[in-house]
Design a protein around this motif. Structure first.
Motif, PDB file in Angstrom:
ATOM      1  N   ASP A   1      25.375 -13.213  75.859  1.00 34.51           N
ATOM      2  CA  ASP A   1      26.823 -12.777  75.197  1.00 34.51           C
ATOM      3  C   ASP A   1      27.622 -14.377  74.955  1.00 34.51           C
TER       4      ASP A   1
ATOM      5  N   ASP B   1      30.115 -13.524  71.711  1.00 37.83           N
ATOM      6  CA  ASP B   1      30.576 -12.340  71.898  1.00 37.83           C
ATOM      7  C   ASP B   1      31.495 -12.120  73.075  1.00 37.83           C
TER       8      ASP B   1
ATOM      9  N   THR C   1      29.173  -5.732  71.733  1.00 38.63           N
ATOM     10  CA  THR C   1      29.402  -7.090  71.307  1.00 38.63           C
ATOM     11  C   THR C   1      29.955  -7.258  70.119  1.00 38.63           C
ATOM     12  N   ARG C   2      29.535  -6.070  69.241  1.00 41.17           N
ATOM     13  CA  ARG C   2      29.867  -6.091  67.779  1.00 41.17           C
ATOM     14  C   ARG C   2      31.604  -5.985  67.822  1.00 41.17           C
TER      15      ARG C   2
ATOM     16  N   ARG D   1      33.601  -9.575  68.220  1.00 40.21           N
ATOM     17  CA  ARG D   1      33.432 -10.886  67.404  1.00 40.21           C
ATOM     18  C   ARG D   1      34.442 -11.201  66.402  1.00 40.21           C
TER      19      ARG D   1
END
Length: 129
Positions: free
Chosen positions: A47, A52, A124-125, A128
């Motif tokens: 990550d 992320d 994680t999306r 960002r």
């Protein structure tokens, strides 16, 4: 003279067996926690690498890099050519690294748990830029 079937002897024997099982369970728990921390560290690295998750101290980054370089380096305190004994220094480095990472691993674990609790499959999306 007491034989092995008296209640006192039986109780002492039972406590001894219980103590041995408890020691084995605690050793297993330590090993499981160690392996979970290693897995979590790899997830943190992934990550961090992907951008992320960046809430990591510089000491953590340096510790991970130094531990990795030590592990892949052919120069060791104890050569890896000696089976088992040669891996002891590598294990010590990993343990020391995990101790240094403990605070950041706990923050990262909380981060992952909060993302999961929010119902996001791919946490994680969300984070960002």
């Amino acid at each position: 003279m007491e034989d092995e079937t008296t209640p006192k002897t039986f109780d002492a024997h039972t406590k001894n067996i219980s103590g041995e099982r408890s020691k084995k369970r605690s050793k297993i728990k330590i090993l499981i926690n160690f392996l979970q921390d290693i897995r979590l560290t790899f997830s943190l690295i992934k990550d961090y690498w992907n951008g992320d998750y960046r809430d990591v101290s510089p000491l953590t980054v340096v510790s991970i890099v130094v531990a990795f370089l030590y592990m892949v380096s052919p120069i060791d305190l104890v050569t890896d050519m000696i089976p088992v004994i040669g891996w002891i220094d590598d294990i010590v480095i990993i343990v020391l690294c995990l101790k240094l990472l403990h605070g950041d691993l706990e923050k990262y674990k909380k981060f992952k748990a909060e993302a999961k609790a929010a119902g996001h499959k791919d946490h994680t999306r969300l984070f960002r830029d």
